[in-house]
Design a protein around this motif. Sequence first.
Motif, PDB file in Angstrom:
ATOM      1  N   TYR A 151       0.827  -1.203   0.000  1.00  0.00           N
ATOM      2  CA  TYR A 151       0.000   0.000   0.000  1.00  0.00           C
ATOM      3  C   TYR A 151       0.867   1.262   0.000  1.00  0.00           C
ATOM      4  CZ  TYR A 151      -3.478  -3.477   1.357  1.00  0.00           C
ATOM      5  OH  TYR A 151      -4.286  -4.592   1.391  1.00  0.00           O
ATOM      6  N   PRO A 152       0.690   2.147  -0.990  1.00  0.00           N
ATOM      7  CA  PRO A 152       1.549   3.330  -1.126  1.00  0.00           C
ATOM      8  C   PRO A 152       1.605   4.203   0.122  1.00  0.00           C
ATOM      9  CG  PRO A 152       0.210   3.047  -3.094  1.00  0.00           C
ATOM     10  CD  PRO A 152      -0.300   2.055  -2.099  1.00  0.00           C
TER      11      PRO A 152
ATOM     12  N   GLY B 148      -1.670  14.756   4.433  1.00  0.00           N
ATOM     13  CA  GLY B 148      -0.399  14.239   3.948  1.00  0.00           C
ATOM     14  C   GLY B 148      -0.145  12.832   4.448  1.00  0.00           C
ATOM     15  N   MET B 149       0.981  12.270   4.056  1.00  0.00           N
ATOM     16  CA  MET B 149       1.264  10.856   4.283  1.00  0.00           C
ATOM     17  C   MET B 149       1.827  10.492   5.653  1.00  0.00           C
ATOM     18  SD  MET B 149       0.242   9.006   1.844  1.00  0.00           S
ATOM     19  CE  MET B 149       0.118   8.621   0.085  1.00  0.00           C
ATOM     20  N   MET B 150       2.087  11.461   6.529  1.00  0.00           N
ATOM     21  CA  MET B 150       2.617  11.115   7.841  1.00  0.00           C
ATOM     22  C   MET B 150       1.521  11.064   8.900  1.00  0.00           C
ATOM     23  SD  MET B 150       5.586  10.334   7.074  1.00  0.00           S
ATOM     24  CE  MET B 150       6.100   9.838   8.723  1.00  0.00           C
ATOM     25  N   GLY B 151       0.252  11.063   8.456  1.00  0.00           N
ATOM     26  CA  GLY B 151      -0.858  10.826   9.359  1.00  0.00           C
ATOM     27  C   GLY B 151      -1.338   9.395   9.220  1.00  0.00           C
TER      28      GLY B 151
ATOM     29  N   GLY C 222      -3.364   4.289  -4.322  1.00  0.00           N
ATOM     30  CA  GLY C 222      -3.605   5.602  -3.740  1.00  0.00           C
ATOM     31  C   GLY C 222      -3.665   5.523  -2.232  1.00  0.00           C
ATOM     32  N   PRO C 223      -4.081   6.616  -1.587  1.00  0.00           N
ATOM     33  CA  PRO C 223      -4.412   7.902  -2.206  1.00  0.00           C
ATOM     34  C   PRO C 223      -3.167   8.660  -2.673  1.00  0.00           C
ATOM     35  CG  PRO C 223      -4.505   8.085   0.179  1.00  0.00           C
ATOM     36  CD  PRO C 223      -4.261   6.640  -0.119  1.00  0.00           C
ATOM     37  N   ASN C 224      -3.321   9.423  -3.745  1.00  0.00           N
ATOM     38  CA  ASN C 224      -2.214  10.230  -4.261  1.00  0.00           C
ATOM     39  C   ASN C 224      -2.033  11.454  -3.365  1.00  0.00           C
ATOM     40  OD1 ASN C 224      -3.076   8.509  -6.449  1.00  0.00           O
ATOM     41  ND2 ASN C 224      -1.740   9.715  -7.755  1.00  0.00           N
ATOM     42  N   MET C 225      -1.066  11.387  -2.476  1.00  0.00           N
ATOM     43  CA  MET C 225      -0.785  12.484  -1.556  1.00  0.00           C
ATOM     44  C   MET C 225       0.712  12.625  -1.363  1.00  0.00           C
ATOM     45  SD  MET C 225      -3.490  12.606   1.609  1.00  0.00           S
ATOM     46  CE  MET C 225      -3.202  10.962   2.249  1.00  0.00           C
TER      47      MET C 225
ATOM     48  N   GLY D  56      -2.891  16.946  -9.764  1.00  0.00           N
ATOM     49  CA  GLY D  56      -1.716  16.165 -10.129  1.00  0.00           C
ATOM     50  C   GLY D  56      -1.419  15.049  -9.154  1.00  0.00           C
ATOM     51  N   PHE D  57      -0.193  15.011  -8.656  1.00  0.00           N
ATOM     52  CA  PHE D  57       0.219  13.935  -7.760  1.00  0.00           C
ATOM     53  C   PHE D  57      -0.327  14.121  -6.342  1.00  0.00           C
ATOM     54  CE2 PHE D  57       3.782  16.943  -8.374  1.00  0.00           C
ATOM     55  CZ  PHE D  57       3.844  17.513  -7.108  1.00  0.00           C
TER      56      PHE D  57
END
Length: 397
Positions: A273-274, A302-305, A313-316, A385-386
């Motif tokens: 999982y990304p 963001g991704m540190m939560g 995904g999710p694309n963050m 976008g990303f």
Amino acid sequence: MIFKNAVLVALMSSFSANARGERSLRSSRHLVKQECTIVKATIEYENELDDETECYCETYEKGTGNGKEKHILAKFSNFDKEDCKRAVSAETILESSAGFEIDFSTNTAKIPPGAFVSQRMKSKSKGIKSEARRSLVEGDKSVLIVRGIFADASTTSDATKLSDEILGTQNDQVNLATQYSACSYNQLNFYALNENIVNGLNVADGVVTVNSGLSVSGVDNSVIRTEMTNLAGGKGNADYVMLCLPPGTSGGWIAYAYINHWLSVYNDRWCEYPSAQMHELGHNLNLAHSGEGSVAYADQSGMMGYSYSQDEGPNMCFNGPKTYQLNWFPGYHVDIGNSLAQNGKVSLIGFVDDGAALLNDKMIIKLSSATSLGDYYVHFNRRAGFNTGTIEGADQV
């Protein structure tokens, strides 16, 4: 999913063959070495909100038979909590006049009673040097992915799928490699370790499969982590090692990683999982959790939560404070004390809008605070976008 922050100093366990050809854990023993590196780590659980800090000791010992060094990571059972908080992960050395007592069955380390204990830094600086920070978050980084086949369980996905889900070797669209490259504008890129053999085992597209006679069911993940790490030869020539443990270990853990370090560990499918990949490698890059109020992982911008059990995904990317720390866009930072901020006008753009930025556009405003509450960061969370998968505060400042 929610993460539990923990500072870990875990000891890799070692195994010896018994008369029946099976492997069993060694009992507690006294480690001759009188120093170890303090390493902090975070561990994520499925349904826990609390946040605590622990410390682990990292060292190496010479193996029996083949003479290769064994990697040891052991959680301290009696290390002072305040000293743990002050330690700099992977930089602080702990010295004990009497060495350390290691229990390989529980992967714990104990400072013997009466031992004189002191701390020192690997380098003369009090923290991680700026050039070391830059080397962490910039450049091309090799990744070794480790899957395991054990007596009663195996990592669910095969080597080809893991390589694709993590590094996009078969054109997977959203993964560790694609997102870090996009979020950093190709300043930080992850790729498969370019070796065919590690520790005598075949490697294909950055993945090595290790075989063990140990059982997984109900066993603490640290035992399986230790076995897989040493069967794969430890860090070797890779910049980062990702362990994809088979299902069945005890506890409701998801994944964890060691701060400012090379190792991250995943509970089976969470390796794919990304959000988990980016989150745990974020810890390797020295990032802490992103929380809200008393909940350590509550930030969903963001991704540190939180992490999510989603394949594509999710694309963050990362929120303002974490992106400021990563320092990928220093030309777009502004501190409240400089002349631009004093003029009272700043034009904010999203991280995804770098290509359309005008001369005076900025991405992050840092508001320094003289109190213990910390600094504040202002940024525009552009959903495009990303960063189309950002969940909280989309298209808001």
